[in-house]
Design a protein around this motif. Structure first.
Motif, short mmCIF file in Angstrom:
data_model
loop_
_atom_site.label_atom_id
_atom_site.label_comp_id
_atom_site.label_asym_id
_atom_site.label_seq_id
_atom_site.Cartn_x
_atom_site.Cartn_y
_atom_site.Cartn_z
N THR A 13 -7.68 8.08 -8.44
CA THR A 13 -8.93 7.34 -8.61
C THR A 13 -8.68 5.87 -8.85
O THR A 13 -9.56 5.16 -9.31
CB THR A 13 -9.74 7.92 -9.78
N GLY A 14 -7.47 5.41 -8.55
CA GLY A 14 -7.13 4.01 -8.75
C GLY A 14 -7.86 3.11 -7.76
O GLY A 14 -8.52 3.55 -6.83
N VAL A 15 -7.74 1.82 -7.99
CA VAL A 15 -8.37 0.84 -7.12
C VAL A 15 -7.62 0.81 -5.79
O VAL A 15 -6.41 0.71 -5.76
CB VAL A 15 -8.34 -0.55 -7.79
N ARG A 16 -8.35 0.90 -4.73
CA ARG A 16 -7.74 0.87 -3.40
C ARG A 16 -7.69 -0.57 -2.91
O ARG A 16 -8.58 -1.36 -3.18
CB ARG A 16 -8.56 1.71 -2.43
N PRO A 17 -6.63 -0.91 -2.19
CA PRO A 17 -6.52 -2.29 -1.70
C PRO A 17 -7.59 -2.59 -0.66
O PRO A 17 -8.05 -1.71 0.08
CB PRO A 17 -5.13 -2.34 -1.08
N GLY A 18 -7.97 -3.85 -0.61
CA GLY A 18 -8.98 -4.27 0.35
C GLY A 18 -8.40 -4.33 1.76
O GLY A 18 -7.21 -4.08 1.96
N PRO A 19 -9.22 -4.65 2.72
CA PRO A 19 -8.74 -4.71 4.09
C PRO A 19 -7.72 -5.84 4.27
O PRO A 19 -7.81 -6.88 3.64
CB PRO A 19 -10.00 -4.96 4.91
N MET A 20 -6.75 -5.60 5.13
CA MET A 20 -5.70 -6.59 5.39
C MET A 20 -6.10 -7.48 6.56
O MET A 20 -6.87 -7.07 7.43
CB MET A 20 -4.40 -5.89 5.78
N SER A 21 -5.52 -8.67 6.56
CA SER A 21 -5.69 -9.52 7.73
C SER A 21 -4.78 -8.98 8.84
O SER A 21 -3.90 -8.15 8.60
CB SER A 21 -5.31 -10.96 7.41
N ALA A 22 -4.96 -9.45 10.04
CA ALA A 22 -4.16 -8.97 11.17
C ALA A 22 -2.68 -9.33 10.98
O ALA A 22 -1.80 -8.52 11.28
CB ALA A 22 -4.68 -9.57 12.47
N GLN A 23 -2.41 -10.52 10.45
CA GLN A 23 -1.02 -10.92 10.23
C GLN A 23 -0.36 -10.07 9.14
O GLN A 23 0.79 -9.66 9.27
CB GLN A 23 -0.95 -12.39 9.84
N ALA A 24 -1.08 -9.78 8.07
CA ALA A 24 -0.53 -8.95 7.01
C ALA A 24 -0.28 -7.54 7.51
O ALA A 24 0.72 -6.90 7.15
CB ALA A 24 -1.49 -8.93 5.82
N GLU A 25 -1.17 -7.04 8.35
CA GLU A 25 -0.99 -5.70 8.90
C GLU A 25 0.22 -5.66 9.82
O GLU A 25 1.00 -4.70 9.79
CB GLU A 25 -2.25 -5.30 9.66
N ASP A 26 0.41 -6.68 10.63
CA ASP A 26 1.59 -6.75 11.51
C ASP A 26 2.88 -6.77 10.69
O ASP A 26 3.84 -6.08 11.02
CB ASP A 26 1.53 -7.97 12.41
N ARG A 27 2.89 -7.55 9.62
CA ARG A 27 4.08 -7.60 8.75
C ARG A 27 4.33 -6.24 8.11
O ARG A 27 5.47 -5.79 8.03
CB ARG A 27 3.91 -8.66 7.67
N TYR A 28 3.27 -5.59 7.66
CA TYR A 28 3.41 -4.29 7.00
C TYR A 28 4.02 -3.27 7.96
O TYR A 28 4.97 -2.57 7.62
CB TYR A 28 2.04 -3.81 6.52
N TYR A 29 3.48 -3.19 9.16
CA TYR A 29 3.98 -2.18 10.09
C TYR A 29 5.34 -2.54 10.66
O TYR A 29 6.13 -1.67 10.99
CB TYR A 29 2.97 -1.93 11.21
N SER A 30 5.66 -3.81 10.80
CA SER A 30 7.00 -4.17 11.27
C SER A 30 8.04 -3.83 10.23
O SER A 30 9.17 -3.48 10.56
CB SER A 30 7.06 -5.65 11.63
N ASP A 31 7.69 -3.91 8.95
CA ASP A 31 8.61 -3.50 7.90
C ASP A 31 8.76 -1.99 7.86
O ASP A 31 9.82 -1.48 7.49
CB ASP A 31 8.13 -3.99 6.53
N GLN A 32 7.74 -1.25 8.24
CA GLN A 32 7.78 0.20 8.16
C GLN A 32 8.62 0.83 9.27
O GLN A 32 9.22 1.88 9.07
CB GLN A 32 6.36 0.79 8.24
N ILE A 33 8.67 0.20 10.44
CA ILE A 33 9.35 0.84 11.57
C ILE A 33 10.80 0.44 11.69
O ILE A 33 11.50 0.92 12.56
CB ILE A 33 8.62 0.56 12.89
#
Length: 61
Positions: A13-33
């Motif tokens: 029930t914790g606070v969920r993060p807000g929506p990411m910008s496109a650049q932040a999302e690209d960085r997130y997924y590039s780090d994941q793969i």
């Protein structure tokens, strides 16, 4: 303890993060793969397995 109370205790029930910008999302997924560098033992095992398969394949022909 029944399954419903067990599931209810694990609901986050914790606070969920807000929506990411496109650049932040690209960085997130590039780090994941990115793959971690392989260990020497793993490379040796793969090479040994490939060698055994090749040797067995040559003897069966």
């Amino acid at each position: 303890m029944d399954i419903y109370s067990l599931a209810a205790t694990h609901i986050n029930t914790g606070v969920r993060p807000g929506p990411m910008s496109a650049q932040a999302e690209d960085r997130y997924y590039s780090d994941q793969i990115s793959w971690p560098p392989p260990k020497q033992g793993l490379l040796g095992s793969i090479a040994m397995t490939a060698g055994v398969v090749l040797i067995l394949g040559m003897t069966l022909i």
